[in-house]
Design a protein around this motif. Structure first.
Motif, PDB file in Angstrom:
ATOM      1  N   ASP A  81       0.841  -1.211   0.000  1.00 10.28           N
ATOM      2  CA  ASP A  81       0.000   0.000   0.000  1.00 10.28           C
ATOM      3  C   ASP A  81       0.865   1.245   0.000  1.00 10.28           C
ATOM      4  OD1 ASP A  81      -0.473   0.301   3.499  1.00 10.28           O
ATOM      5  OD2 ASP A  81       0.836  -1.097   2.436  1.00 10.28           O
ATOM      6  N   ASN A  82       1.968   1.200   0.783  1.00 12.56           N
ATOM      7  CA  ASN A  82       2.844   2.380   0.853  1.00 12.56           C
ATOM      8  C   ASN A  82       3.439   2.670  -0.515  1.00 12.56           C
ATOM      9  OD1 ASN A  82       4.502   4.397   2.183  1.00 12.56           O
ATOM     10  ND2 ASN A  82       6.179   3.003   1.654  1.00 12.56           N
ATOM     11  N   GLN A  83       3.939   1.608  -1.198  1.00 11.38           N
ATOM     12  CA  GLN A  83       4.541   1.811  -2.517  1.00 11.38           C
ATOM     13  C   GLN A  83       3.522   2.427  -3.467  1.00 11.38           C
ATOM     14  OE1 GLN A  83       5.903  -2.180  -3.213  1.00 11.38           O
ATOM     15  NE2 GLN A  83       8.034  -1.645  -2.771  1.00 11.38           N
ATOM     16  N   TRP A  84       2.327   1.828  -3.473  1.00  9.00           N
ATOM     17  CA  TRP A  84       1.314   2.347  -4.399  1.00  9.00           C
ATOM     18  C   TRP A  84       0.970   3.795  -4.077  1.00  9.00           C
ATOM     19  CZ3 TRP A  84       1.065   0.412  -8.768  1.00  9.00           C
ATOM     20  CH2 TRP A  84       1.060  -0.974  -8.998  1.00  9.00           C
ATOM     21  N   ARG A  85       0.969   4.131  -2.817  1.00  7.35           N
ATOM     22  CA  ARG A  85       0.586   5.483  -2.406  1.00  7.35           C
ATOM     23  C   ARG A  85       1.495   6.512  -3.094  1.00  7.35           C
ATOM     24  NH1 ARG A  85       2.187   8.077   3.070  1.00  7.35           N
ATOM     25  NH2 ARG A  85       1.112  10.089   2.976  1.00  7.35           N
ATOM     26  N   HIS A  86       2.817   6.275  -2.984  1.00  7.62           N
ATOM     27  CA  HIS A  86       3.744   7.237  -3.586  1.00  7.62           C
ATOM     28  C   HIS A  86       3.792   7.063  -5.091  1.00  7.62           C
ATOM     29  CE1 HIS A  86       4.784   8.146   0.425  1.00  7.62           C
ATOM     30  NE2 HIS A  86       5.334   6.960   0.667  1.00  7.62           N
ATOM     31  N   TYR A  87       3.708   5.821  -5.528  1.00  8.12           N
ATOM     32  CA  TYR A  87       3.836   5.529  -6.964  1.00  8.12           C
ATOM     33  C   TYR A  87       2.795   6.292  -7.774  1.00  8.12           C
ATOM     34  CZ  TYR A  87       4.051   2.909 -11.322  1.00  8.12           C
ATOM     35  OH  TYR A  87       4.167   2.552 -12.637  1.00  8.12           O
ATOM     36  N   THR A  88       1.537   6.154  -7.366  1.00  5.62           N
ATOM     37  CA  THR A  88       0.462   6.778  -8.161  1.00  5.62           C
ATOM     38  C   THR A  88       0.699   8.274  -8.266  1.00  5.62           C
ATOM     39  OG1 THR A  88      -0.768   6.730  -6.098  1.00  5.62           O
ATOM     40  CG2 THR A  88      -1.348   5.093  -7.756  1.00  5.62           C
ATOM     41  N   ARG A  89       1.069   8.894  -7.173  1.00  4.31           N
ATOM     42  CA  ARG A  89       1.297  10.349  -7.181  1.00  4.31           C
ATOM     43  C   ARG A  89       2.459  10.696  -8.106  1.00  4.31           C
ATOM     44  NH1 ARG A  89      -2.428  13.912  -6.440  1.00  4.31           N
ATOM     45  NH2 ARG A  89      -4.066  12.530  -5.727  1.00  4.31           N
TER      46      ARG A  89
END
Lengths: 1005, 169, 449
Positions: free
Chosen positions: C206-214
């Motif tokens: 979830d953390n990776q996706w959080r920054h990734y999408t942004r």
């Protein structure tokens, strides 16, 4: 010499170095050999007049043609690198022509013979020592028992006298032969005035010039002197200018500079001249009494009759005759290679009458200064038959190449071969030398002691300015050594060296000049470059024979049929072929056709249409005497039934540059003597289409300026009204893009002002000179001397035929030639020439686009180009509206300067590497040199301290260079002239070069 | 390989089940669990209550730096050796805007990536139990749990509808 | 922007199928693949050979004939830069526009962009007179501290293109990471190790996706103005000069439209065979081609307008130089090139008004070839014909390309194809995670959310 005209780049030091050019000085130069120079080893013992890095100037004399112009030879570290005119010399007054400039490529030509050679049984040549060579010649000479013949050029000087005596001692005879020797003119003068002298023509004084096929700007008598005079009289000078009318089958460079050119049927011009004479006699009172006696004889020659035979309108002839008469003094000239038909003597005689009647003899036509012009063509033919008949057992050829310059039809080569022993002193292995048994290469004029007498009262001196490039020997020395070996009749030639002989001869000159101290006289002469005095004009009257009116018809060999055309060979850049081994001249585009490197056939557009010939199609020309093949060039400046081919190419020997290049137009001619001379314009040819094509190696894109106002012109009336070129254009109807509304005016001017405002931000603050140029198109004839001068000064490489075909020539300054009128426009064909070089714009489009600052603006207003910094994006060239930037697509310099041509390179100018852009620098090295000199002398740079190579050479003084910030400068005076304009002014790049519109002396209709 | 973290790994096939599990875990006060998914998913984000990522600060700072670098480079270099070309001003804005823009984009983009890397590494992933199916079509939840707490968590995820539950230790 | 319709096909596939189908495209190579690769490498070697000759003898080997100082090399340079633009447009701009049809095709186009710009980047070096000094165009502190001339459009180019290459490469790699991870998890043995390395430890937490999408969003936001600027800058190479036919204010938008037009053309040329070769017809479908064709139609029509404007302004300005240039463009010695460009670009694209043609793959492929040819000729005409007859008629001249020109052109195609072919079998050419993002996951309870 101290009252030197300053604008010849002669500051005090150079003046002194010229003074230093004494015998001793020259010896000092000879003290270091070319090998050492190549390795640039400094002097072990430095001679006081040789400072490395500082040029030494020697006065000398040009031997490229018989005009004998004075030279200042610029040498650096003991090698000649540039030829400049001697300002004191009466013939060229400091000016140069392309041929003269290119003498250096004769000096350093890779095709030069490296030393004496003898022919071996197998026909090949073998090197020998000079002693062996002299011995063998001496032996042959003693055996020759009087059956000796010498063929030499027509140059007159101490050597020619010596040669005559020497040959006499050998019991032989000298035949002095010049292909373009104007024998017809001499014969005519003999008939009309009882003297076979050639007169001096004062073009400067003439107010009205009529030429009947005399190409006086190219190869007629003293071309450079003629051009200087012509520019003075025909150049526009507030309201005054002479008019020049040309009658000729072909529009030559001379014809291009005529205000009226009337295509005439070859050979029919005599009728026109006589008709004019007739008009003068019948309409004018106050003709010379003895001339009036001819009225009866001339009465039959009416303009109408002339119209029938020549195709030139009777009213034209009448008008020209009247204008000719009313302008005083006027000048009519005739003859010359381009118009040497069988009736040439009659033509020249008729012109003599015309001049005489108009009262020009004694004003613009002056006798008294001429010396004999050699034995002429007849003598050569006679010698030929002697050789044929085995009446010659030894022949020596000196500064002549008869095997090439005589039509093959005459079989001179075969006759020449019959001579048991043939000797040549030629510097090159030319066609004649190639047939010889013994080659004794002489020295180039810049390597030896000699003198030259172009005319009475003028003796030009030559001195060795450098160590000989190869192991040659001055022919003078050779003959003296021989004489001393042979003894006997030769014993009186006991001078230790040719130099000594020359100096003794000069003692008589000194005494003749009233000098007591002959040695100091000699030194003074050497510094000056010779002795210049004006010979008194001798008055001439009509001779009894003057009344003999044209009797020899200008007959033509070959069928008169409809499918045959007059064949007009003419001399162009390559002259009689002697210049064909010099890349500078091979690549110099022909002033008229703009073609380089190869031969071509000029045919008239109508004829081309009729035969469906397109440019570049290879045509076969067939005459009763031979045939040649060359690509077609469609040229409107011809009589519709004339085809023309330039002379000078088609060599079978004469070095790699000349050999097997182009065709020899002489192959179509008969070699028969047409009373005393070789008739060049005496053949008709048939044309055959071969169907093959060859892209011409020409330097022009299109021949029309499409109303873009590049080479502007205005009529004399407009010039008198003080119109600007733009206004003149509007008067002629085709107005520029008009600005109608107030708003547009404001908008455009507002914009321009804002642009100039922006410029100021960038302008350098420092107080600097601002270099600029003015070029007067009313004076420029398109002779292209500036181009060759630029090649010589700036180490410009030639690129060769194929590269020229792709438009890759490197001419920093080029002569653009445009046509106006002609063709189906209905107007008469007119030429416009304009020297195009870097305009050194203030707002130069080339500069900001360079990513690496290789192109930038110097504080003194030059458009600098830094070769070392250039990476070759070529954006600058794309963005140059004048297209005067040139790119090194290959390592051109490597190919263009093979040993020893590289010795000519100017050490002050970078030899550009492959892949960099180059262009005109306004001779920045000369500017910096002058600035340094001025600084060393603790003074400001002043007008005339510095001049560019092109401006210095220009025989017409059309190009003027100077400081635009100096209000008193000559250049500013011209720039403020009402005729001044900038090319493409509308794009507002603010060029530093102002052109002055050409002035057309049209006939007031 | 870092030493494995003890805990419970729940594998879900259904998105709503996974979300329920997350909600109940959060209700239980669990915060430090990790959710695996093959693609970003709004429902998961809602369930996790994800807030905006601070990566944008990197972008902003990078962009501004780049733009200023553009100004500095062009003007300093022009004035360092002033050469007149085409009568134009030595240093002038219009042509230099290009450099300001390009450097803004360049440095802005690079610093964004730096931001991404830095922030992603901020929270450890090594040693956490993982299953290849998470990059395919499963959703995974790993809850670090020492000893007894494990069973409690196991109950929660099973109730939510995990298709499989493993004990990692 | 092209019509955004819902794509019926996505819903038919599960996440698992997507992963499977895409991962299947990796690694497994047949004979045809190696033949294609071999041909590409061969062409590239021809280019290398030609360049060696240029270095040895000089640029003169090419057909340059002053005043034509730029010719085939700059033409090809602009051509490749243009190709690149479609990729960024689809991957970045359409991402911001949230148009669903981009998802399936953007990875391939993004890769095309990177390789096209890589190709274009070679030309500024190839075409200069002293290639070995190309680095003088960079602002590095040299012995004399002489800096480049920032007023020169060529330096603008250097910065624009290097920025473009860097950013689009970054964009591509960032997008690839999760997909490589997906591939990793399907692979065994050494392949697994390799993909593990390139997945940079991506787990999809979830953390990776959080920054990734942004991060992905901001990269797209930066790439969007960039793509528009790059071709504007390239167009200024010409527009900033004073040459009739170059000096036009319309150039920036005109070139950008042209670039996208040519790029989409190239996308079609590549995708149509690619989807067959990789057996992903069901992922890249009629629906995508329809939209691509619409994009072509739009940009083609903009070109149509631009061409018309050029002629109109030439006439309306009353500038004789401009008028002469455009007259010769249509009726001069290079008329054939001029008409090739107008027909292939302005007219052929109009065929896409018909849905039948938009959805007919054969037609699309043929037309896309015409688009490529037309756009190459557009640059050739603008550069060569404008240069060959500018201000001074005396200096006019025509150039004819030589083997050296064609050799480099062929080499550039070889170089580009080589990279793309290698990419296609090594990395997922369809964005796995983005496709999944669009496919609803299964639920326990119906309805719900």
């Amino acid at each position: 010499m101290s009252d030197q005209t300053p604008n010849e780049g002669m500051d005090r030091r150079r003046f002194l170095t010229v003074l230093g050019a004494t015998g001793a000085g020259a010896m000092a130069v000879s003290g270091c050999s070319t090998e050492r120079i190549e390795k640039l080893v400094p002097y072990l013992v430095q001679s006081e007049d040789q400072v490395p890095g500082i040029p030494t100037y020697y006065a000398s004399t040009c031997t490229e043609c018989s005009a004998g112009c004075g030279l200042h030879v610029k040498t650096r570290e003991g090698r000649a690198i540039k030829l400049e005119g001697n300002p004191q010399h009466p013939v060229n007054a400091g000016k140069m022509c392309s041929h003269g400039e290119s003498a250096l490529q004769g000096l350093y030509n890779p095709g030069r013979l490296t030393g004496p050679k003898t022919r071996q049984p197998d026909g090949s040549f073998k090197d020998v020592t000079w002693d062996e060579a002299i011995a063998s010649l001496a032996g042959k000479l003693s055996g020759a028992a009087g059956k000796v013949a010498v063929i030499s050029g027509a140059g007159r000087g101490t050597f020619s006298d010596f040669l005559a005596e020497w040959t006499a001692a050998a019991g032989g005879r000298v035949v002095r032969y010049e292909p373009f020797a104007h024998e017809a003119l001499r014969a005519a003068n003999l008939r009309t005035f009882g003297t076979n002298e050639l007169p001096a023509h004062d073009f400067a004084a003439a107010k009205y010039i009529v030429s009947f096929g005399a190409d006086f700007l190219e190869n007629w008598l003293s071309p450079l002197e003629n051009q200087r005079g012509f520019a003075k009289s025909h150049g526009y000078d507030n309201g005054n200018m002479a008019k020049h009318v040309a009658f000729a089958p072909r529009m030559s460079l001379t014809g291009m500079n005529a205000d009226e050119w009337h295509p005439t049927k070859p050979g029919a011009d005599t009728a026109i001249v006589l008709a004019m004479a007739n008009v003068l006699l019948s309409e004018r009172s106050g003709n010379p009494a003895d001339a009036n006696a001819l009225r009866g004889a001339l009465a039959a020659f009416t303009p109408e009759k002339a119209q029938e035979s020549s195709g030139v309108g009777a009213e034209v002839i009448r008008r020209v005759a009247r204008e000719f008469a009313s302008a005083r003094p006027s000048l009519a000239v005739a003859g010359g290679i381009g118009n040497q038909h069988r009736g040439a003597v009659d033509l020249c005689a008729a012109v003599n009458l015309l001049n005489y009647i108009a009262g020009n003899v004694g004003t613009t036509v002056n006798f008294g200064s001429d010396l004999d012009g050699g034995e002429g063509y007849g003598a050569v033919e006679a010698l030929g038959s002697d050789m044929d008949g085995g009446r010659v057992s030894l022949v020596l050829v000196h500064e002549a190449n008869p095997v090439y310059s005589l039509p093959a039809k005459g079989g001179f080569a075969a006759k020449f071969k019959k001579v048991p022993f043939k000797v040549s002193t030629s510097l090159y292995l030319d066609e004649t030398a190639a047939l010889c048994d013994l080659l004794l290469p002489g020295l180039h004029a810049l390597e030896r002691w000699d003198d030259l007498r172009p005319r009475r009262g003028v003796i030009g001196l030559m001195q060795p300015v450098m160590q000989p490039v190869f192991n040659g020997m001055a022919t003078g020395d050779l003959l003296l050594k021989m004489a001393q070996k042979a003894g006997g009749a030769f014993s009186r030639f006991n001078a230790p060296s040719w130099e000594a002989y020359l100096k003794t001869q000069w003692q008589t000159v000194a005494r003749a000049q009233g000098a007591t101290d002959t040695e100091s006289f000699w030194r003074a002469a050497l510094q000056r470059g010779g002795v210049y005095t004006e010979a008194p004009v001798t008055a001439v009257r009509l001779a009894a024979s003057a009344g003999q009116i044209g009797s020899t018809p200008a007959s033509f060999d070959g069928s008169e049929g409809g499918d045959s055309y007059w064949f007009a060979p003419y001399a162009s850049v390559l002259g009689d072929g002697r210049f064909a081994n010099r890349p500078w001249l091979l690549e110099l585009s022909d002033p008229v056709t703009k073609i380089t490197w190869h031969s071509w056939v000029e045919i008239h557009p109508e004829l081309a249409k009729r035969l469906d010939v397109r440019e570049g199609e290879i045509l076969r020309l067939t005459s009763p005497h031979g045939n040649i093949e060359a690509p077609a060039y469609i040229y409107p400046g011809l009589h519709p039934d004339v085809v023309a081919v330039p002379l000078g190419l088609g060599h079978t020997a004469f070095g790699d540059y000349a050999k097997d290049r182009g065709v020899n137009a002489l192959d179509l001619l008969d070699a028969k003597d047409g009373n005393g001379f070789l008739p060049y314009l005496a053949t008709r040819v048939t044309l055959t289409k071969t169907g093959q094509y060859k892209k011409l190696a020409k330097t022009e894109g299109t021949t029309r300026q499409l109303g873009r106002g590049i080479a502007d012109a205005m009529t004399l009336e407009q010039a008198k009204k003080g119109l600007t070129p733009a206004l003149a254009l509007e008067e002629q109807g085709h107005e520029e893009h008009e600005i109608n509304t107030e708003r547009e005016v404001e908008a455009i001017h507002g914009f321009r002002e804002s642009q100039l405002e922006k410029r100021k931000h960038g302008a350098y603050a420092a107080e600097q000179p601002m270099w600029g140029m003015a070029i007067d198109l009313a004076k420029c004839t398109g002779c292209s001397a500036c181009v060759t001068a630029c090649y010589a000064e700036n180490n410009i490489p030639h690129v060769g035929e194929d590269e020229v075909r792709r438009g890759r020539e490197m001419t920093w300054i080029r002569i653009e030639r445009f046509w106006e009128g002609g063709g189906d426009t209905g107007d008469p064909l007119e030429s416009r020439v304009i020297p195009m070089l870097c305009q050194h714009c203030d707002a130069a489009p080339c500069e900001p686009v360079c990513p690496v600052y290789a192109a930038y603006h110097t504080p003194d207003g030059l458009n600098g180009q830094i070769y070392n910094r250039c990476v070759g994006t070529r954006y600058c060239s794309n963005n140059c509206p004048y297209k005067v930037r040139y790119f090194n697509w290959f390592a051109y310099a490597k190919k263009a300067f093979p040993e020893p041509l590289n010795l000519q390179l100017n050490p002050d100018v970078t030899v550009r590497a492959r892949g960099v852009m180059e262009k005109c620098t306004m001779c920045v090295h000369r500017i910096r040199d002058a600035q340094t000199t001025a600084r060393l002398e603790g003074r400001e740079l002043k007008e005339g301290d510095v001049n560019t190579a092109c401006a210095q050479a220009c025989p017409s003084d059309a190009i003027v260079f100077g400081n635009m910030k100096d209000p008193g400068s000559k250049v500013m005076a011209l720039k403020t002239n009402h005729r001044g304009y900038h090319v493409f002014e509308e794009i507002n790049v603010r060029p530093a070069i102002t052109y002055l519109a050409k002035v057309l002396h049209r006939t007031e209709a | 390989m870092a030493k494995p973290v003890p805990g419970v790994l729940a594998i879900f096939e259904h998105i709503d089940a996974a979300c329920d599990a997350i909600r109940s875990l959060r209700a239980q006060g669990k915060r430090n669990f990790t959710v695996y998914s093959a693609a970003p998913n709004h429902e998961l984000e809602e369930a996790l209550g994800v807030t905006n990522s601070p990566v944008r600060l990197f972008t902003l700072v990078g962009g501004v730096t780049g733009c200023l670098a553009g100004v500095g480079m062009t003007f300093w270099m022009s004035l360092d050796w002033p050469l007149l070309v085409g009568g134009k001003p030595i240093a002038t804005i219009p042509p230099y805007v290009v450099f300001m823009f390009e450097l803004m984009v360049l440095i802005g983009a690079l610093s964004t990536v730096v931001g991404l890397v830095v922030l992603s590494l901020a929270k450890r992933t090594t040693g956490l139990a993982y299953d290849p199916s998470f990059s395919d079509d499963r959703i995974g939840i790993f809850v670090p749990a020492g000893g007894d707490t494990g069973s409690e968590i196991e109950r929660i995820v099973r109730d939510a509808g995990a298709v499989e539950v493993r004990n990692a230790a | 922007m092209a019509v955004i319709a819902h794509d019926p096909h996505h819903s038919n596939q599960t996440h698992a199928e997507v992963t499977r189908d895409v991962v299947n495209t990796l690694g497994t190579a047949d004979r045809g693949y190696f033949i294609a690769l071999g041909v590409a490498v061969l062409c590239f070697l021809v280019g290398i050979g030609t360049f060696t000759m240029l270095l040895k003898d000089g640029l003169g080997l090419a057909g340059y004939a002053p005043p034509v100082m730029w010719a085939v090399y700059i033409t090809t340079f602009v051509f490749w830069i243009g190709i690149g633009h479609a990729g960024t447009l689809i991957s970045a701009i359409l991402f911001l526009f949230r148009s669903p049809w981009r998802t399936a095709v953007y990875r391939a186009t993004e890769a095309m962009t990177v390789f096209a710009v890589m190709t274009a980047g070679l030309f500024p070096i190839i075409h200069i007179g002293r290639q070995w000094f190309f680095y003088w165009l960079l602002p590095y502190p040299n012995a004399r501290f002489l800096w480049p001339n920032f007023k020169s459009p060529l330096i603008w180019d250097v910065f624009a293109i290097s920025t473009y290459l860097t950013v689009s490469t970054t964009f591509l790699c960032v997008g690839l990471v999760p997909d490589i991870a997906a591939a990793r998890d399907k692979m065994r043995g050494w392949r697994h190790k390799v993909y593990s390395f390139f997945s940079l430890g991506w787990k999809g937490t979830d953390n990776q996706w959080r920054h990734y999408t942004r991060a992905y969003l901001y990269l797209a936001a930066l790439a969007t103005p960039l793509v528009l600027s790059v071709h504007s800058v390239v167009s200024w190479d010409f527009a900033m000069s004073i040459i009739p036919g170059w000096h036009g204010t319309i150039f920036a938008p005109y070139f950008v439209a042209g670039a996208i037009y040519s790029g989409v053309g190239m996308v079609l040329t590549i995708l149509i065979p690619l989807r067959k070769a990789l057996k992903i017809e069901h992922m890249i479908t009629e629906y995508h081609f329809d939209n691509l064709a619409k994009l072509t139609l739009l940009t083609g029509s903009i070109l149509f307008y631009a061409y018309a404007m050029e002629y109109f302004i030439a006439w309306y300005s009353g500038n004789p130089f401009e008028q002469e240039t455009f007259w010769r463009r249509a009726f001069g010695p290079m008329w054939w090139a001029g008409w090739t460009m107008i027909i292939c670009n302005a007219f052929v694209s109009q065929l896409f008004w018909f849905r039948k043609i938009r959805t007919n793959l054969t037609a699309l492929f043929v037309i896309s070839i015409f688009v490529n040819i037309g756009m190459w000729f557009e640059r050739y005409v603008i550069i060569v014909s404008s240069l060959s007859n500018d201000y001074d008629p005396y200096a006019w001249g025509q150039m004819t390309p030589t083997w050296a020109d064609w050799g480099i052109l062929l080499g550039s195609f070889g170089w580009f194809s080589m990279w793309f072919i290698l990419f296609a079998r090594t990395f997922p050419v369809v964005a796995i995670q983005e496709l999944k993002e669009m496919i609803p996951m299964p639920r326990l309870r119906k309805g719900g959310h």
